[in-house]
Design an enzyme around this catalytic site. Structure first.
Site, PDB file in Angstrom:
ATOM      1  N   LYS A 153       0.071  -1.457  -3.321  1.00  0.00           N
ATOM      2  CA  LYS A 153       0.077  -0.014  -3.575  1.00  0.00           C
ATOM      3  C   LYS A 153       1.404   0.410  -4.184  1.00  0.00           C
ATOM      4  O   LYS A 153       2.467   0.003  -3.726  1.00  0.00           O
ATOM      5  CB  LYS A 153      -0.158   0.718  -2.249  1.00  0.00           C
ATOM      6  CG  LYS A 153      -0.268   2.219  -2.333  1.00  0.00           C
ATOM      7  CD  LYS A 153      -0.558   2.762  -0.934  1.00  0.00           C
ATOM      8  CE  LYS A 153      -0.738   4.256  -0.926  1.00  0.00           C
ATOM      9  NZ  LYS A 153      -1.083   4.745   0.451  1.00  0.00           N
TER      10      LYS A 153
ATOM     11  N   SER B 298      -5.141   7.405   0.399  1.00  0.00           N
ATOM     12  CA  SER B 298      -4.316   7.316  -0.781  1.00  0.00           C
ATOM     13  C   SER B 298      -4.222   5.897  -1.362  1.00  0.00           C
ATOM     14  O   SER B 298      -3.702   5.731  -2.475  1.00  0.00           O
ATOM     15  CB  SER B 298      -2.893   7.815  -0.471  1.00  0.00           C
ATOM     16  OG  SER B 298      -2.286   7.039   0.535  1.00  0.00           O
TER      17      SER B 298
ATOM     18  N   SER C 120      -5.450   6.540   5.038  1.00  0.00           N
ATOM     19  CA  SER C 120      -5.218   6.157   3.642  1.00  0.00           C
ATOM     20  C   SER C 120      -5.514   4.704   3.319  1.00  0.00           C
ATOM     21  O   SER C 120      -5.626   4.353   2.150  1.00  0.00           O
ATOM     22  CB  SER C 120      -3.766   6.473   3.250  1.00  0.00           C
ATOM     23  OG  SER C 120      -3.550   7.860   3.253  1.00  0.00           O
TER      24      SER C 120
END
Length: 488
Positions: A88, A163, A187
């Protein structure tokens, strides 16, 4: 270049790939090339990998191949030797963009690896690139003005969640064996569910967040959890062991499901759960019961107040930190002015991020019984831990429904309560793929346990993988175009 058994290699677990490399049956160079080729094929439609390090990865793979050739004595190799992965973008990877989707940070690059990235790379993994996320990491729609929007690999008209949405999308497409995500309100788990992969939110504080941006103060560093995202359940525990700050005492292999008590919760009343998600919980509970687990009704009450508890405990620890300051990279933005600019292509912020910042600012201006709800949350943690004990798990929908269409989460902005409360409780939670809904989109089920019961939730996830089918490579309905990958 053609690869014998490439389909198998593109669906194998990281553990299997590492084993093939150690046994001399698979070249790390060929493996890295294979996954780069898959990313190049899948990513134009997904916009999931937003910056690649392909040439660096190829050099590292060649170095691994040379080391393997010299290892005639059969010395032990690192556990992830030569296995590719993705990370990420908000988690620092040396030399890569480190913006967290914030326009004010668009020129910043990481000067060192995050602690968890360093550990995974020291274990032999090869990072292929970094994946997309919402601005500052606080929304379901993975979209920002640095990289653009990410699409769900099952249906490009739908969101991959957030996310860690870019990470979930590229995993689901079969273009990365495993990834690293982060989770402060779901997330990791929500995108994993929407894309049909596994994700584990560790016990609070078990894995270091050093190198994640935005930095979080105080106990928020416990609520925020960095953890593994995978296609196969067997990868979760080894990866968690590499990431963890302390030795993990119990092992999933030692857990007998006949000693486990399962508490299915189709809903807590905190959000409206669609029938397909409720049915997924029922199927999971039935599968575990067939393996000898005991099914029981949870007596502890309080989860129906999840939104108030999460909000209060987050606000209590956040202090002066605001999402508006995150969007401005430390300087508060003028939300009303930015909303007026948002429709224009040159605007630095998405409408979604500005609405979240505006709602937060409004809530901060209204007196609220933060201490009352925070105390209720701590009491709920104690009562749940007492009822769950060392062998109890909660089954709960990961989200209210399967992946919504782009923009739709704005109509139901509070549905993240399905996952968020477990962050402030600091409970470990494993998201498990749980089949598909009536239109062929992935479903997910959360397996939650008391603090430090990570081995238990992962052991249950392994069993459910066998019984519910686990990950299937995404077969998308439509194709489209998105912004091109940005090379480092």
């Amino acid at each position: 270049m053609s690869f014998a058994g490439s389909d198998e290699l593109l669906s194998a677990s990281a553990q299997k790939l590492a084993s093939l490399i150690r046994e001399g049956k698979l070249s790390p160079v060929d493996l890295v090339d294979l996954y780069i080729t898959r990313i190049e094929a899948e990513n134009p439609a997904l916009n999931a990998v937003v910056a690649d390090r392909f040439e660096h990865a190829r050099r590292e793979a060649r170095g691994a191949a040379d080391k393997l050739a010299r290892n005639r004595a059969g010395e032990p190799l690192p556990p992830l030797f030569g296995v590719p992965c993705t990370v990420k973008e908000g988690i620092a990877v040396l030399g890569m963009p480190h913006t967290a989707g914030v326009f004010a940070r668009k020129h910043l690059r990481a000067e060192q690896d995050a602690r968890v990235v360093r550990r995974v790379r020291e274990a032999g993994a090869v990072v292929l690139g970094v994946t997309n996320m919402p601005e500052g990491g606080l929304w379901l729609e993975t979209d920002n003005r640095v990289y653009g929007r990410t699409n769900n690999p099952w249906d490009l008209a739908r969101i991959p969640g957030g996310s860690s949405g870019g990470e979930a999308a590229i995993l689901a497409a079969g273009a990365s064996p495993f990834g690293i995500g982060s989770d402060i309100a779901g997330s990791i788990r929500i995108p994993a569910a929407m894309c049909g992969v596994f994700g584990h939110k560790p016990t609070g504080g078990l894995v270091s967040n050093q190198g994640y941006w935005p930095d979080v103060p105080g106990a928020l560093d416990t609520f925020l959890c960095t953890g593994p995202m995978t296609r196969r359940a067997e990868d979760l525990w080894p990866l968690l062991g590499l990431m963890a700050e302390r030795t993990l005492e119990e092992q999933p292999d030692t857990i007998d499901l006949r000693d486990v008590t399962v508490y299915p919760l189709e809903t807590t009343g905190a959000a409206r759960i669609r029938p397909s998600k409720r049915q997924a919980v029922r199927r999971a509970a039935a599968a575990l019961e067939a393996r000898g687990a005991r099914i029981a009704e949870l007596r502890t009450r309080g989860l129906e107040k999840a939104l108030f508890i999460w909000t209060a405990m987050m606000e209590e620890e956040a202090g002066a930190l605001t999402y508006g300051e995150v969007l401005g990279n430390g300087r508060p933005i003028r939300i009303a002015r930015e909303l007026l600019r948002a429709p224009f292509p040159s605007a630095p912020h998405t409408v979604q991020a500005l609405l979240v910042a505006g709602i937060e600012a409004l809530l901060k201006s209204v007196p609220a019984p933060i201490a009352t709800w925070s105390t209720a949350g701590k009491r709920l943690r104690e009562e749940l831990e007492a009822e769950l004990g060392p062998r109890g798990v909660i089954l709960h929908p990961t989200y209210t429904r399967s992946a919504p269409r782009h923009w739709e989460p704005l109509l139901t902005p509070l549905d993240f309560v399905c996952t968020a409360v477990f962050n402030v409780l600091a409970f470990p939670v494993t998201q498990v793929p749980a089949g598909f809904d009536e239109i062929g989109l992935p479903l997910g089920v959360q397996v939650a346990g008391r603090r430090n019961a990570d081995a238990l939730t992962i052991a249950v996830a392994r069993a459910l993988e066998e019984d519910l089918g686990g990950w299937t490579k995404a077969r998308r309905k439509t194709r489209g175009q998105s912004r091109a990958t940005i090379a480092p």
